[in-house]
Design an enzyme around this catalytic site. Structure first.
Site, PDB file in Angstrom:
ATOM      1  N   ARG A   1      48.746   6.975  14.505  1.00  0.00           N
ATOM      2  CA  ARG A   1      48.741   5.509  14.982  1.00  0.00           C
ATOM      3  C   ARG A   1      47.788   5.028  15.821  1.00  0.00           C
ATOM      4  O   ARG A   1      47.579   3.803  15.704  1.00  0.00           O
ATOM      5  CB  ARG A   1      50.313   5.519  15.829  1.00  0.00           C
ATOM      6  CG  ARG A   1      51.557   5.833  14.889  1.00  0.00           C
ATOM      7  CD  ARG A   1      52.770   5.943  15.957  1.00  0.00           C
ATOM      8  NE  ARG A   1      52.920   4.728  16.755  1.00  0.00           N
ATOM      9  CZ  ARG A   1      53.532   4.910  17.912  1.00  0.00           C
ATOM     10  NH1 ARG A   1      53.970   6.167  18.380  1.00  0.00           N
ATOM     11  NH2 ARG A   1      53.914   4.001  18.535  1.00  0.00           N
TER      12      ARG A   1
ATOM     13  N   LYS B   1      60.613  13.138  22.625  1.00  0.00           N
ATOM     14  CA  LYS B   1      60.270  13.859  23.574  1.00  0.00           C
ATOM     15  C   LYS B   1      61.331  14.285  24.753  1.00  0.00           C
ATOM     16  O   LYS B   1      61.595  15.336  25.240  1.00  0.00           O
ATOM     17  CB  LYS B   1      59.004  13.444  24.407  1.00  0.00           C
ATOM     18  CG  LYS B   1      57.768  13.520  23.526  1.00  0.00           C
ATOM     19  CD  LYS B   1      56.495  13.163  23.910  1.00  0.00           C
ATOM     20  CE  LYS B   1      56.209  11.640  24.079  1.00  0.00           C
ATOM     21  NZ  LYS B   1      55.407  11.214  22.977  1.00  0.00           N
TER      22      LYS B   1
HETATM   23  N1  URA Z   1      54.539   6.684  24.877  1.00  0.00           N
HETATM   24  C1  URA Z   1      54.735   7.537  23.697  1.00  0.00           C
HETATM   25  O1  URA Z   1      54.777   8.924  24.129  1.00  0.00           O
HETATM   26  N2  URA Z   1      54.780   7.296  22.803  1.00  0.00           N
HETATM   27  C2  URA Z   1      54.627   5.846  22.098  1.00  0.00           C
HETATM   28  O2  URA Z   1      54.620   5.689  21.109  1.00  0.00           O
HETATM   29  C3  URA Z   1      54.274   5.035  23.352  1.00  0.00           C
HETATM   30  C4  URA Z   1      53.860   5.391  24.664  1.00  0.00           C
END
Ligand code: URA
Length: 456
Positions: free
Chosen positions: A191, A210
């Site tokens: 991305r 996460k």
């Molecule tokens: N922090 C993340 O862990 N993922 C994102 O897509 C944006 C900020």
């Protein structure tokens, strides 16, 4: 029972479903999303798995991500994407005696060193903190890069080491790796270089996967808005925050969201070792403008999540005491040692990497600072070497920018706006011009800006 949860059930589910027109065919998934259709959970899971396992090439995944970025996802799709990310790796589990365990995350910004303050403060208040952090991306710094400016500090811990550090210090910070949400790691990197970072469902799934995989009891998410954030305006930041709360609740993870201003850099320091030094000074009780306030708000929300019924005022008193008593700093020292770092940096921050050259950038005229463009400061720090322009670049932990003026401050012509810490290996006039251009000076007084907008 404490273990890494296996993901084999999810793998079997994808393999054993009857072929589905969307599921087996990434091209039809790309086209369907391009045309505004919603995707089935099975289709999303198969795209994510296909990419993580190397069967879907970067160009197709990039097209799929761009279609999502342009067309969006509904809640069911975003939840399925979050689940697919989680199922790509292990899910941590912790025994009851280590609970409550609280996590925090920021959507990223310039000068954002809050983990280095908040985690030891909350741990010093008796609540354990488990955090999976990332590296810097583009102009926004990453906690892992900041931590690596502490000589010897390791962020690649295995499960036993995580538990050992947690038991000893009540806090542990590890980097994302090939076992923890690898699909998000791979997808985020893609991305970043294909223009689909700023998509709300993609951010929400990335962050929440996460948080959920970390196996904690609650998470406080700092959603930033402004020039130095992924999300420009507060309305979108609020939309993102509410989406993350809904995703959290779909997985049984209570979340609180703090909306905070990233129109100017957080605190004064931007750059890895410089930010560690600033976090240490806040842990010693110094009031770092913007940073101390946000750190306290995040710590209070983390304590209130861990202890339902705790009043914010009481939590704030605990936070203040953790700092003024020196307990938070002691936790930080023990934690650095626990993760293999040189704990002497706590008493002597000069042991951190230091730039060979410091230039002061003066104001061209007198007035009041009405803007310090966080993105511009972040890009300057990046070009000085504080981040990576290409994935293979090495980070220079010593370099960065220190703001000598923030929004609302008065400045006279010739007085310092900022310090540039660097190696002197670029054109000094260009560096100075870039730093000066980040500041807007108004002829009339300007109110200082509070960094914290609201808590959802
Ligand atoms: N922090 C993340 O862990 N993922 C994102 O897509 C944006 C900020």
């Amino acid at each position: 029972m404490e273990s890494f949860m296996s993901t084999s059930l999810a793998s079997e589910a994808c393999a054993s479903h009857p072929p589905h027109v969307e599921a087996g065919d990434v091209l039809s998934a790309i086209a369907a999303k391009r045309d505004g259709a919603s995707l089935s959970a099975q289709s999303i899971e198969c795209v994510v798995r296909g990419y993580t396992e190397g069967r879907i090439p970067d160009y197709q995944m990039a097209a799929w991500l761009m279609a999502v970025a342009c067309r969006g996802m509904n809640d069911a799709e975003t939840t399925a994407l979050t689940k697919a990310y989680i199922d790509s790796g292990v899910r941590l589990e912790f025994a009851d005696h280590r609970r409550p365990l609280i996590d925090k995350h920021s959507t990223g910004g310039v000068g954002d060193k809050t983990t280095l303050f908040v985690a030891p403060v909350v741990a010093a208040c008796g609540v354990s903190v488990m955090k999976i952090s990332g590296r810097g991306l583009d102009f926004a710094g990453g906690t892992v890069d900041k931590l690596e400016s502490i000589p010897g500090l390791r962020i690649d811990l295995d499960h036993e080491q995580i538990l050992e550090v947690l038991d000893r210090t009540r806090m542990v910070v590890v980097g994302q790796n090939t076992r923890l949400v690898p699909a998000d790691g791979a997808t985020y990197a893609l991305r970043d270089v294909t223009g689909s970072v700023e998509s709300l469902p993609l951010i929400a799934a990335s962050v929440m996967s996460k948080k959920i995989a970390a196996g904690t009891d609650g998470a406080v998410i700092d959603v930033k808005y402004g020039s130095g954030a992924l999300v420009g305006d507060i309305a979108r930041a609020e939309e993102l925050g509410r989406l993350m709360i809904r995703i959290g609740s779909a997985f049984g993870l209570p979340c609180r969201v703090v909306l905070s201003d990233m129109g100017q850099p957080l605190g004064r320091a931007v750059g890895n070792a410089l930010e560690v030094k600033e976090a240490l000074s806040a842990l010693r009780g110094d009031q770092v403008p913007g940073f101390t306030e946000l750190g306290h708000v995040l710590a209070v929300e983390m304590l209130c999540l861990a202890e339902p019924g705790l009043m914010r005022q009481a939590a704030e008193a605990r936070v203040r005491d953790a700092v003024s008593s020196g307990r938070a700093l002691a936790v930080f020292r023990a934690w650095v040692a626990g993760q293999g770092g040189d704990a002497r940096v706590v008493g002597n921050p000069d042991l951190l990497p230091t730039a060979t050259r410091v230039d002061v950038v003066p104001a061209s005229w007198s007035g009041w600072i009405s803007d310090v463009d966080a993105r511009a400061v972040g890009k300057l720090a990046l070009r000085l070497g504080a981040g990576r322009l290409r994935q293979e670049d090495r980070v220079d932990h010593a370099v960065g920018v220190v703001l000598r003026r923030r929004v609302g401050d008065e400045v006279r012509q010739g007085e310092p706006l900022a310090e540039v810490h660097w190696r002197g290996d670029a054109d000094p006039e260009a560096v100075s011009a870039e730093a000066t251009a980040a500041f807007t000076i108004d002829s009339r007084p300007v109110e200082p800006r509070s960094g914290v907008h609201s808590v959802l």
